[in-house]
Enzyme design. Structure first.
Site, PDB file in Angstrom:
ATOM      1  N   LEU A   8       1.498 -29.718  -3.377  1.00 45.31           N
ATOM      2  CA  LEU A   8       1.210 -31.063  -4.121  1.00 45.31           C
ATOM      3  C   LEU A   8       1.694 -30.863  -5.509  1.00 45.31           C
ATOM      4  O   LEU A   8       1.491 -30.132  -6.489  1.00 45.31           O
ATOM      5  CB  LEU A   8      -0.388 -31.146  -4.138  1.00 45.31           C
ATOM      6  N   ALA A   9       2.838 -31.606  -5.703  1.00 47.14           N
ATOM      7  CA  ALA A   9       3.280 -31.618  -7.124  1.00 47.14           C
ATOM      8  C   ALA A   9       3.670 -33.020  -7.690  1.00 47.14           C
ATOM      9  O   ALA A   9       4.714 -33.537  -8.543  1.00 47.14           O
ATOM     10  CB  ALA A   9       4.563 -30.904  -7.109  1.00 47.14           C
ATOM     11  N   GLY A  11       1.425 -35.253  -9.453  1.00 48.95           N
ATOM     12  CA  GLY A  11       0.717 -35.391 -10.783  1.00 48.95           C
ATOM     13  C   GLY A  11       1.805 -35.704 -12.117  1.00 48.95           C
ATOM     14  O   GLY A  11       2.684 -34.684 -12.042  1.00 48.95           O
ATOM     15  N   ARG A  15      -1.608 -36.208 -20.024  1.00 45.81           N
ATOM     16  CA  ARG A  15      -2.069 -35.473 -21.196  1.00 45.81           C
ATOM     17  C   ARG A  15      -1.213 -34.238 -21.859  1.00 45.81           C
ATOM     18  O   ARG A  15      -1.328 -33.769 -23.025  1.00 45.81           O
ATOM     19  CB  ARG A  15      -3.452 -34.858 -20.930  1.00 45.81           C
ATOM     20  N   THR A  82      -5.431 -36.609  -3.729  1.00 47.69           N
ATOM     21  CA  THR A  82      -5.027 -35.441  -3.155  1.00 47.69           C
ATOM     22  C   THR A  82      -4.825 -35.579  -1.563  1.00 47.69           C
ATOM     23  O   THR A  82      -3.718 -35.067  -0.984  1.00 47.69           O
ATOM     24  CB  THR A  82      -5.776 -34.239  -3.252  1.00 47.69           C
ATOM     25  N   ARG A 335      28.044 -12.742 -23.904  1.00 45.23           N
ATOM     26  CA  ARG A 335      27.928 -13.774 -23.175  1.00 45.23           C
ATOM     27  C   ARG A 335      27.988 -13.468 -21.689  1.00 45.23           C
ATOM     28  O   ARG A 335      28.504 -12.269 -21.353  1.00 45.23           O
ATOM     29  CB  ARG A 335      28.866 -14.946 -23.640  1.00 45.23           C
ATOM     30  N   ASN A 388      42.079 -16.505 -26.478  1.00 44.63           N
ATOM     31  CA  ASN A 388      42.032 -16.748 -24.918  1.00 44.63           C
ATOM     32  C   ASN A 388      42.160 -18.060 -24.529  1.00 44.63           C
ATOM     33  O   ASN A 388      42.232 -18.385 -23.230  1.00 44.63           O
ATOM     34  CB  ASN A 388      40.698 -15.930 -24.315  1.00 44.63           C
TER      35      ASN A 388
HETATM   36  C1  UD1 Z   1      -8.753 -30.997  -7.125  1.00 41.94           C
HETATM   37  C2  UD1 Z   1      -9.853 -30.892  -5.943  1.00 41.94           C
HETATM   38  C3  UD1 Z   1     -11.109 -30.106  -6.654  1.00 41.94           C
HETATM   39  C4  UD1 Z   1     -10.581 -28.837  -6.929  1.00 41.94           C
HETATM   40  C5  UD1 Z   1      -9.485 -28.883  -8.151  1.00 41.94           C
HETATM   41  C6  UD1 Z   1      -8.700 -27.561  -8.185  1.00 41.94           C
HETATM   42  C7  UD1 Z   1      -9.545 -32.906  -4.703  1.00 41.94           C
HETATM   43  C8  UD1 Z   1     -10.166 -34.252  -4.672  1.00 41.94           C
HETATM   44  N1  UD1 Z   1     -10.264 -32.187  -5.762  1.00 41.94           N
HETATM   45  O1  UD1 Z   1      -9.351 -31.705  -7.973  1.00 41.94           O
HETATM   46  O2  UD1 Z   1     -12.012 -30.099  -5.556  1.00 41.94           O
HETATM   47  O3  UD1 Z   1     -11.562 -28.033  -7.657  1.00 41.94           O
HETATM   48  O4  UD1 Z   1      -8.257 -29.742  -7.247  1.00 41.94           O
HETATM   49  O5  UD1 Z   1      -7.803 -27.582  -9.408  1.00 41.94           O
HETATM   50  O6  UD1 Z   1      -8.609 -32.433  -4.161  1.00 41.94           O
HETATM   51  N2  UD1 Z   1      -1.904 -34.807  -6.638  1.00 41.94           N
HETATM   52  C9  UD1 Z   1      -0.883 -35.364  -6.088  1.00 41.94           C
HETATM   53  N3  UD1 Z   1      -0.909 -36.601  -5.971  1.00 41.94           N
HETATM   54  C10 UD1 Z   1      -2.251 -37.242  -6.169  1.00 41.94           C
HETATM   55  C11 UD1 Z   1      -3.161 -36.552  -6.703  1.00 41.94           C
HETATM   56  C12 UD1 Z   1      -3.264 -35.161  -7.204  1.00 41.94           C
HETATM   57  O7  UD1 Z   1       0.230 -34.631  -5.804  1.00 41.94           O
HETATM   58  O8  UD1 Z   1      -2.229 -38.501  -5.937  1.00 41.94           O
HETATM   59  C13 UD1 Z   1      -1.635 -33.091  -6.953  1.00 41.94           C
HETATM   60  C14 UD1 Z   1      -1.745 -32.811  -8.555  1.00 41.94           C
HETATM   61  O9  UD1 Z   1      -0.281 -32.628  -9.195  1.00 41.94           O
HETATM   62  C15 UD1 Z   1      -2.234 -31.595  -8.694  1.00 41.94           C
HETATM   63  C16 UD1 Z   1      -3.122 -31.242  -7.260  1.00 41.94           C
HETATM   64  O10 UD1 Z   1      -2.723 -32.510  -6.431  1.00 41.94           O
HETATM   65  O11 UD1 Z   1      -1.227 -30.431  -8.402  1.00 41.94           O
HETATM   66  C17 UD1 Z   1      -4.611 -31.642  -7.553  1.00 41.94           C
HETATM   67  O12 UD1 Z   1      -4.785 -32.935  -8.142  1.00 41.94           O
HETATM   68  P1  UD1 Z   1      -5.850 -32.852  -9.573  1.00 41.94           P
HETATM   69  O13 UD1 Z   1      -5.837 -34.444  -9.869  1.00 41.94           O
HETATM   70  O14 UD1 Z   1      -5.590 -31.876 -10.529  1.00 41.94           O
HETATM   71  O15 UD1 Z   1      -7.031 -32.869  -8.602  1.00 41.94           O
HETATM   72  P2  UD1 Z   1      -8.549 -32.575  -9.431  1.00 41.94           P
HETATM   73  O16 UD1 Z   1      -9.150 -33.876  -9.481  1.00 41.94           O
HETATM   74  O17 UD1 Z   1      -8.318 -31.418 -10.526  1.00 41.94           O
END
Ligand code: UD1
Ligand code: CA
Length: 461
Positions: A8-9, A11, A15, A82, A335, A388
């Protein structure tokens, strides 16, 4: 295939206040997602069974993924949680029996935890196994609620916790093994009736249990695996942890640090024993350094192979090979595609590029060597230049063994200097010089006596 992975990437990491997507922010000069991929590949995953969910800044992430040969990306245009992110990558679930899901912004997830948790997942016959950790401060993480028999009951997000749940210190790392079929059935059942109004992947646990499936929690030995970064402060903290860990490993291997100020060593760098690393030295990429060397101060060495007993003082070196007993510096730029053979001496303000320099050759001061093949025991005087580039094409310079290149020689490539030949100081060489000869290519001195202009300048006593 038996296993696949979804990273999952998507985000955006507002911040972080960066033009880069969050997963591209760096720890020890490598994007966080790169750390995750390293662990995945070490655990046995390949580019073919890896899928990545991307969002804002997808082009930047995809460019990096392509450099790691990963082409399966899934676009999440809206950030709805997520669970929603995993829905975008549902095609991955048809490719494998068990799928690993993890976050691209938690760089310390390691191969061992990935492998051990898969073993636990398959041995227990679970349809979902959540990787958890015990932490001092669980604030912000989803809490692990276990059943009386120790199995996993559910995960409750911080925002949805009651007071008793808030005290639980076992948390969800955001890493899961799912049986692909069970996850595929659960995804359409996820709902947004929670404090964040998002599709929580964590709700899949309850859905799988209700359907009669087994859910487990695998507690990782090292709680650092959960650490991620949402801000520059978090990122600095991850860098500090990673930096100390890497330096600690080298200390254990017999590498010497008098002080660690300004020393940054990439996690894949190898260093031999009794090598001393001095302050303000950055070692990057796949650099390998031998034994008994002194590297630094103020040096950057990237993707280089360095032999034993080498001294690199105030050197910037990129994609080069440096053999035993070489000494370079201060203020040297090596280089890419430079090869320095045994005992070469490179002195101050010297730049070498795409050149091979033979055994014990000395290039001591203020010299540029580019696109050249230089023999052994050649001596360069001060201020020599290989020209060169004619503005359109690059050409090579070839210099035989034992040649003596006088101060301020310009070698206009393509050009060849024979073995044991000498060039007179100040010469500009444009044609081949035979072995054992002296070449002088400069105007004859002409003297005009009683030069008026200068005698007027000299003040009378
Ligand atoms: C999530 C977990 C939480 C856990 C924590 C660990 C859920 C609901 N909660 O929370 O239980 O303790 O991770 O770090 O899953 N992402 C996407 N698309 C989205 C949302 C998130 O790709 O729509 C990716 C983010 O880039 C990130 C990861 O999913 O890499 C986790 O998302 P994040 O929003 O950080 O989840 P937390 O609320 O921290
Ligand atoms: Ca998070």
């Amino acid at each position: 295939m038996k296993t696949g992975v979804i990273v999952l990437a998507a985000g955006d990491g507002k911040r972080m206040k960066s033009a880069r997507p969050k997963v591209m922010c760096e720890v020890l000069e490598q994007p966080m997602i790169g750390w995750v991929l390293d662990s995945l590949f070490e655990a046995g995953f390949t580019a073919e069974n890896t899928g990545v969910v991307v969002g804002n800044g997808a082009e930047i992430v995809e460019k990096y993924l392509n450099s790691r040969e990963i082409t399966k990306t899934f676009m999440q245009t809206e950030r709805k949680g997520t669970g929603h992110a995993v829905m975008q990558a549902a095609d991955m679930l048809d490719l494998c029996e068990n799928v690993l899901i993890l976050c691209g912004d938690a760089p310390f997830m390691d191969a061992e935890t990935i492998k051990k948790s898969l073993d636990a997942h398959t041995e227990s016959g679970s349809l979902v196994t959540v990787v958890t950790a015990e932490v001092e401060n669980p604030t912000g993480y989803g809490r692990i609620i276990r059943d009386k028999d120790g199995s996993l009951l559910k995960i409750t997000e911080q925002k949805d916790c009651n007071d008793a749940e808030k005290l639980i210190r076992e948390i969800n790392s955001g890493v899961y093994w799912f049986n692909s079929g069970a996850l595929k059935n659960a995804l359409p059942k996820l709902q947004t009736a929670n404090a964040a109004g998002e599709y929580y992947l964590t709700d899949a646990v309850g859905i799988i249990r209700e359907a009669g499936g087994k859910a487990s929690a695998f507690c990782a030995e090292n709680s650092d695996i959960v650490l991620g970064a949402n801000s520059r402060r978090d990122l600095l903290n991850l860098n500090t942890i990673a930096r100390n860990r890497v330096i600690g490993k080298h200390l254990d291997n017999g590498v010497e640090f008098v002080a660690t100020d300004g020393i940054i060593i990439g996690k894949d760098v190898e260093i031999g024993q009794d090598t001393k690393i001095l302050p303000n030295t950055i070692l990057r990429g796949k650099t390998v350094i031998g034994e008994g060397c002194v590297v630094g101060p103020n040096s950057v060495i990237e993707n280089c192979k360095v032999g034993n007993n080498v001294v690199l003082n105030n050197v910037q070196a990129y994609r080069s090979r440096i053999s035993d007993n070489v000494s370079a510096g201060p203020f040297v730029h090596l280089r890419p595609d430079t090869i320095l053979h045994d005992g070469v001496k490179i002195g101050d303000f010297v730049e070498v590029k795409n050149s091979e320099i033979g055994i014990k050759t000395s290039i001591s001061h203020l010299t540029y060597i580019g696109d050249s093949d230089v023999g052994k025991d050649v001596n360069f005087g001060c201020g020599c230049v290989t020209a060169n580039y004619d503005g359109v094409n690059k050409f090579r310079t070839v210099i035989g063994d034992h040649a003596f290149i006088g101060c301020n020689t310009n070698l206009i490539a393509p050009v060849e200097i024979g073995e044991n030949a000498t060039t007179a100081a100040g010469s500009t060489i444009t044609r081949e010089v035979p072995a054992n000869s002296l070449v002088i290519e400069r105007g004859q001195a002409k003297i005009i006596e009683n030069w008026e202009h200068n005698s007027k300048r000299i003040r009378k006593a």
